[in-house]
Write an enzyme that holds these catalytic residues in place. Structure first.
Site, PDB file in Angstrom:
ATOM      1  CD  GLU A 208      24.754 -12.818  43.602  1.00 57.99           C
ATOM      2  OE1 GLU A 208      24.474 -12.729  42.399  1.00 57.99           O
ATOM      3  OE2 GLU A 208      23.993 -12.405  44.505  1.00 57.99           O
TER       4      GLU A 208
ATOM      5  CD  GLN B  80      21.068 -16.679  31.997  1.00 57.23           C
ATOM      6  OE1 GLN B  80      19.962 -16.583  31.507  1.00 57.23           O
ATOM      7  NE2 GLN B  80      22.117 -16.075  31.503  1.00 57.23           N
TER       8      GLN B  80
ATOM      9  CE1 TYR C 112      23.864  -8.845  40.020  1.00 56.03           C
ATOM     10  CE2 TYR C 112      24.494 -11.122  39.604  1.00 56.03           C
ATOM     11  CZ  TYR C 112      23.795 -10.188  40.340  1.00 56.03           C
ATOM     12  OH  TYR C 112      23.070 -10.582  41.421  1.00 56.03           O
TER      13      TYR C 112
ATOM     14  CG  ASP D 282      19.790  -8.134  39.127  1.00 54.21           C
ATOM     15  OD1 ASP D 282      19.431  -6.939  39.133  1.00 54.21           O
ATOM     16  OD2 ASP D 282      19.222  -9.012  39.798  1.00 54.21           O
TER      17      ASP D 282
ATOM     18  CB  CYS E 285       9.290   6.733  38.980  1.00 54.86           C
ATOM     19  SG  CYS E 285       9.423   5.617  37.572  1.00 54.86           S
TER      20      CYS E 285
END
Ligand code: SF4
Length: 357
Positions: A44, A49, A127, A145, A216
């Site tokens: 993690e 990034q 997160y 995330d 969706c």
């Protein structure tokens, strides 16, 4: 705003569809096959990034060198930074190191499973706390995330910037509303995240093969998620000194948040009067940094942060930011005929140019 019918998502059906799809299409990743709390913690930190493909070799090397949380807690900062070298965002390495020490000192070496307690560790935000609780302990807790934010913003047609306070709250509430009641956090969170990584792609969402397409509500999925305007790129120039003496190459220990603890070529104290020996351009967050390296002489007295490194060992012993590592390697090759190894570790982002001038 959220779609008016957002409260009526059939959570159980969605979870089942996601789980079925994930069991057939989820990638085999080392931190998934070995979801020990320590392996999850390391993954993690590394994945913040940074893309999965970049992290993989670092993760494998890390667990070879620091196989346990205790071993990491006992390591020196130099060992930690050297192994992290090339992965960038070095505050993550320092925080991971500090977090390991805190877990040993406060929790007897056992990583806590409660997200609220996890959040108290250095470098663990909302997160990461949710992700570690879900992946390592299978807890049904929300986490968001970039992949999950994109999937949820599209599923519910959220028309608020997901990085605004209101948009962030809406996405976290939606994430919480879709959770299983007991256990199963690992599978559910992995599936949601993987859907964002493989199907609900930023530019070309693969809606035709999406397992939750029937639910969706996105009308123009590629326009979502909305985001607040980005910071403009800032151009910076760093001028560094190449000082090669009888004792080797002079390096300087960096301080500050950006690269604290790393070694680098010393900053040039006065404006350069000669053309640079080497120049490279690399991005760092929203900065674009031009590193220029100039020949210089050492001052009579070295500062406490400066030290000489033997040319043959410098790249094995000193953790350097990517641009400085490339400069040292190229200049040692040009001046002493040593092999130009560049950076043996994959950089997070490629350098734009790299040349001896
Ligand atoms: S249907 Fe398309 S936009 Fe909606 S979640 Fe699936 S991939 Fe994303």
């Amino acid at each position: 705003m959220l779609h008016p019918e957002s409260a009526t998502f059939p959570a159980e059906t969605l979870r089942a569809a996601l789980a079925h799809w994930f069991s057939a299409h989820g990638r085999v990743l080392p931190w998934r096959t070995n979801p020990s709390p320590y392996a999850v913690l390391v993954s993690e930190f590394m994945l913040q990034q940074t893309q999965v493909a970049t992290v993989m070799p670092y993760f494998v090397r890390w667990l070879e060198q620091f196989p346990t949380l205790h071993r990491l807690a006992e390591a020196s900062e130099d060992e930690v930074l050297l192994l992290w070298q090339g992965l960038g965002y070095y505050s993550r390495a320092r925080n991971l190191h500090r977090a390991a020490k805190v877990v040993v000192e406060r929790f007897g070496g056992e990583l806590p499973s409660d997200p609220a307690v996890l959040s108290s560790l250095p470098g663990v935000g909302p997160y990461a706390a949710g992700a570690i609780a879900a992946f390592a302990f299978d807890r049904p807790v929300p986490t968001v995330d970039a992949n999950i934010a994109r999937v949820l913003a599209r599923l519910a047609n959220v028309k608020l910037p997901v990085d605004s306070p209101a948009g962030n709250r809406a996405i976290w509430a939606l994430a919480a509303s879709l959770l299983p009641e007991k256990g199963g956090g690992r599978l559910h969170t992995s599936a949601l995240m993987e859907l964002g990584a493989l199907v609900c792609l930023p530019k070309k969402p693969q809606c035709l093969v999406c397992p939750v397409q029937a639910h969706c509500r996105a009308q123009e999925p590629e326009t979502l998620p909305l985001k607040a305007p980005r910071k403009a790129t800032v151009q910076l120039t760093e001028c560094a000194a190449w000082i090669l003496g009888e004792e080797g190459v002079l390096l300087e220990r960096q301080t500050g948040r950006r690269s604290g603890g790393l070694w680098s070529l010393p900053k040039l104290r006065l404006p350069p009067t000669t053309a640079p020996l080497f120049q490279t351009v690399y991005p760092f967050t929203h900065h674009r940094i031009t590193l220029q390296v100039h020949a210089a002489q050492p001052s009579d007295v070295l500062s406490a942060e400066q030290s000489w490194f033997a040319p043959e060992r410098i790249l094995d012993e000193a953790a350097l930011p990517v641009g400085h590592r490339r400069a040292v390697s190229a200049l040692l090759a040009a001046r002493l005929g040593l092999p130009n190894s560049g950076s043996p570790l994959p950089a997070v982002v490629p350098e734009q140019t790299s040349a001896l001038l």
